[in-house]
Design an enzyme around this catalytic site. Structure first.
Site, short mmCIF file in Angstrom:
data_model
loop_
_atom_site.label_atom_id
_atom_site.label_comp_id
_atom_site.label_asym_id
_atom_site.label_seq_id
_atom_site.Cartn_x
_atom_site.Cartn_y
_atom_site.Cartn_z
N THR A 36 -8.67 11.28 2.03
CA THR A 36 -9.31 12.37 1.29
C THR A 36 -8.64 12.57 -0.06
O THR A 36 -7.60 12.01 -0.34
CB THR A 36 -9.22 13.68 2.09
OG1 THR A 36 -7.89 13.85 2.56
CG2 THR A 36 -10.16 13.65 3.26
N ASN A 91 -0.83 10.85 7.60
CA ASN A 91 -2.06 10.30 8.15
C ASN A 91 -3.18 11.33 8.29
O ASN A 91 -4.28 11.00 8.71
CB ASN A 91 -1.76 9.60 9.48
CG ASN A 91 -1.00 8.32 9.24
OD1 ASN A 91 -1.53 7.40 8.64
ND2 ASN A 91 0.26 8.28 9.65
N THR A 100 -2.82 -2.52 8.49
CA THR A 100 -1.40 -2.70 8.70
C THR A 100 -0.62 -3.75 7.98
O THR A 100 0.23 -3.48 7.17
CB THR A 100 -1.17 -3.09 10.17
OG1 THR A 100 -1.96 -2.27 10.92
CG2 THR A 100 0.28 -2.98 10.55
N LYS A 121 3.47 -7.06 3.91
CA LYS A 121 3.24 -5.65 3.60
C LYS A 121 2.95 -4.94 4.91
O LYS A 121 2.45 -5.55 5.88
CB LYS A 121 2.10 -5.45 2.61
CG LYS A 121 0.73 -5.78 3.08
CD LYS A 121 -0.12 -4.76 3.75
CE LYS A 121 0.12 -3.33 3.47
NZ LYS A 121 -0.85 -2.50 4.31
N GLU A 166 6.17 4.75 7.88
CA GLU A 166 5.79 6.04 7.30
C GLU A 166 6.29 7.21 8.14
O GLU A 166 6.00 7.32 9.32
CB GLU A 166 4.27 6.16 7.26
CG GLU A 166 3.64 5.32 6.20
CD GLU A 166 2.14 5.27 6.36
OE1 GLU A 166 1.62 5.79 7.35
OE2 GLU A 166 1.49 4.71 5.46
N THR A 205 0.88 -1.18 0.00
CA THR A 205 0.00 0.00 0.00
C THR A 205 0.92 1.22 0.00
O THR A 205 1.38 1.63 -1.04
CB THR A 205 -0.97 -0.01 1.21
OG1 THR A 205 -0.23 -0.21 2.40
CG2 THR A 205 -2.01 -1.10 1.05
#
Lengths: 383, 383
Positions: free
Chosen positions: B383, B378, B179, B168, B259, B146
């Protein structure tokens, strides 16, 4: 008004050089009686600052003559020497008031792990004692600020008596620098046992329901002192209501002043089987960094609400959960509900309503969004 | 190498249009036997995605013929219709392999709360089945990404057999987008019961000790499949060791790819009375936003470590706690220790050692720092 709104209290706030820039950093609140009944609620952290260990002992007696508070240093994780510093501070206040150190509470706030500059501090205590006055409440409230951008005070009038208070805390967002101190005073005549009962109930539904970053301070202290100077034994229900209102008012001020926050988020849990479940769910959601980031981005990401709810052992069925964000039920029966584009997340105040569909109990937990400013403020604090 | 390193497995990864930009988003892993023994460990979140509910059922039988995985949608909080989508996906794979849907596991990852585009997904499954190959492991690992910036694969050689795996997850930093998925394969001949025992133990000390933001996914799934194609019944100890190594290798890759993170932080808890206490303390410290901000700012703020330790019920005395940051014992006996200016926090890898002085047990929990980039990633995801 603050802690000197009720009769029988004097206060002072002076600069002693603990904080840089000449700001006030020592506060003193003195109860001149006739009563000196008192109660306290302290952090549940097992790593307690020296002043917490000291004041817990003092409060077992149910009597407090004075509270001395300092900003500019938490006196936490400072070992036996730090405890002696607290003891010496109480002894100093006792000597100045010609009273017993066993009835002097001490509170500290600031960075953990460093000794206090005792010479400067004791000189400041001296000066504070010399400038005590009936209108010193505001100066005292100012002296306990750390990263607080405003002074936090509140008061409420009861039937023939007053309840006043002050607090410091930038929204519990920096609890490791000793989050929250609050002193609440009243001139009503109330026993220590009753003060204890009222304070615990009030704190449980106000300060305890603020949870901006899930961290728990080493120094949290809320004290309630009664002078009895108004000569009124209050109605128990009304008194609890007034004390709770003062706590709620101060808690709201902490939330609004939260470091780096741009949103005040109320997590309203309804339809719970037990109030405890509602609080548990509210707290789990309030602690979700992912949700707090989403709200910061004005994204009604209800999936992050559900995944936080799912980490609790509250009574609920996943396929009966409903979630509203600012009044729009974006999740119904555990799946997508009304159109999420209808949610307006631009206002500062955000309400997330979670219906557990498991009963009739409810509770609200308050938190803030997670922002880059929070990261910046807390990346740079002790360096 | 990945999941096709061991004999008896074919895999494929194809683009089906679930992710934008034409990236691969459907993976298929098929066990051609002779054995199809399997075990699975799933999220403990009570809000479980449809594929988790489905695969938990499949795994109760201890046999898996194939695993189909998709990125581009978590199929979580999608109600009964979402569950039907998972069922239909398993049926589709079963039809293509001329097998039973009851032995087809399904995993999904992506945004919570939205239905999957089933037409595109089923067409992709068709294509994946057509392109299965002995060297499809890398394509499969690529298809489950992802926000992962790299493909995560690992393998280890046992005595006469192989263990391979793919995963992943961008460091558990985005668990609400589901997750972590991992499929591990072996050509050793191992019973389902033994696979289950080994997998649970391996996950407990690897994936379960990653905690980058305290959030828990609705979709976490780790599967272990054995084909028996190597014709070897492995030594139980060696086999567990190899599986644990593959899990640890993949877990490390998740952490490093977290991230927004700039630091990989190992929270090493020693001197614990029980291993459980060590894990509990490690997790509490790993979840302290304040500490994670401090490490981001390269500030060895050990007070934030102690205040996190103090929130646990582990066996310890506050005045016997010692803390080292990158080898410098900045806290000794619960108070300031060696000079904190000696701590070098510039390297990416940071080790925080907490000595509870309460026993001989230990455990390490891995986390990352909290950064403005985490907030940005995050805040903007759905959006």
């Amino acid at each position: 008004m603050s802690v000197t709104a009720p009769l029988g209290f004097r206060a002072a706030g002076v600069p002693a050089g603990l904080k840089s820039g000449g700001a006030r950093d020592i506060a003193l609140v003195v109860n001149d009686g006739p009563s000196r009944a008192a109660a306290g609620v302290f952090t549940r952290n097992r790593v307690k600052a020296a002043p917490v260990l000291w004041s817990e002992q003092v409060l077992t007696g149910g009597r407090v003559r004075a509270v001395v508070l300092n900003s500019g240093g938490a006196n936490a994780c400072t070992g036996p020497a730090g405890f002696q510093d607290t003891h010496a501070t109480a002894e100093k206040v006792a000597a100045l008031l010609d009273d017993s150190a066993g009835e002097i509470a001490v509170c500290s706030t600031g960075l953990i792990g460093e000794r206090l500059p005792m010479e400067a501090l004791l000189a400041g205590v001296d000066e504070a004692a010399g400038s005590l006055s009936r209108d010193g409440g505001l100066a005292a409230a100012d002296a306990i600020r750390t990263t607080d951008t405003v002074t936090k005070i509140a008061f409420r009038r009861g039937t023939g008596y007053m309840v006043g208070g002050m607090a410091k805390g930038a929204g519990m967002l920096a609890p490791a620098m000793a989050t929250m101190l609050s002193v609440i005073t009243t001139d009503a005549d109330v026993t220590a046992d009753e003060l204890d009962r009222v304070l615990r109930r009030a704190v449980a539904v106000t300060f305890d329901r603020l949870d901006t970053d899930g961290c728990m301070s080493t120094n949290d202290t809320v004290l309630l002192l009664a002078s009895g100077a108004a000569g009124v034994e209050p109605d128990a229900g009304e008194f609890e209501k007034r004390v709770t209102e003062v706590c709620a008012d101060l808690a709201r001020q902490l939330l609004v002043d939260a470091e780096g926050a741009t949103k005040a988020i109320a997590i309203e849990v309804v339809g719970a089987a037990h109030e405890e479940d509602a609080v548990k769910v509210g707290r789990a959601v309030a602690r979700s960094n992912l949700l707090k980031c989403a709200i910061h981005g004005e994204d009604p990401n209800w999936g992050r609400v559900l995944s936080a709810v799912g980490t609790t052992d509250a009574v609920f069925e996943p396929d009966r959960l409903n979630v509203a964000v600012n009044g729009i039920w974006v999740c119904r029966a555990g799946a997508a509900g009304d159109d999420r584009s209808k949610v307006d997340l631009r206002p500062r105040d955000v309400t997330i309503t979670i219906d557990l569909s498991a009963g009739t109990r409810s509770a609200t937990v308050h938190t803030t969004d997670l922002t880059a400013d929070y990261v910046h403020e807390n990346s740079a604090y002790s360096t």
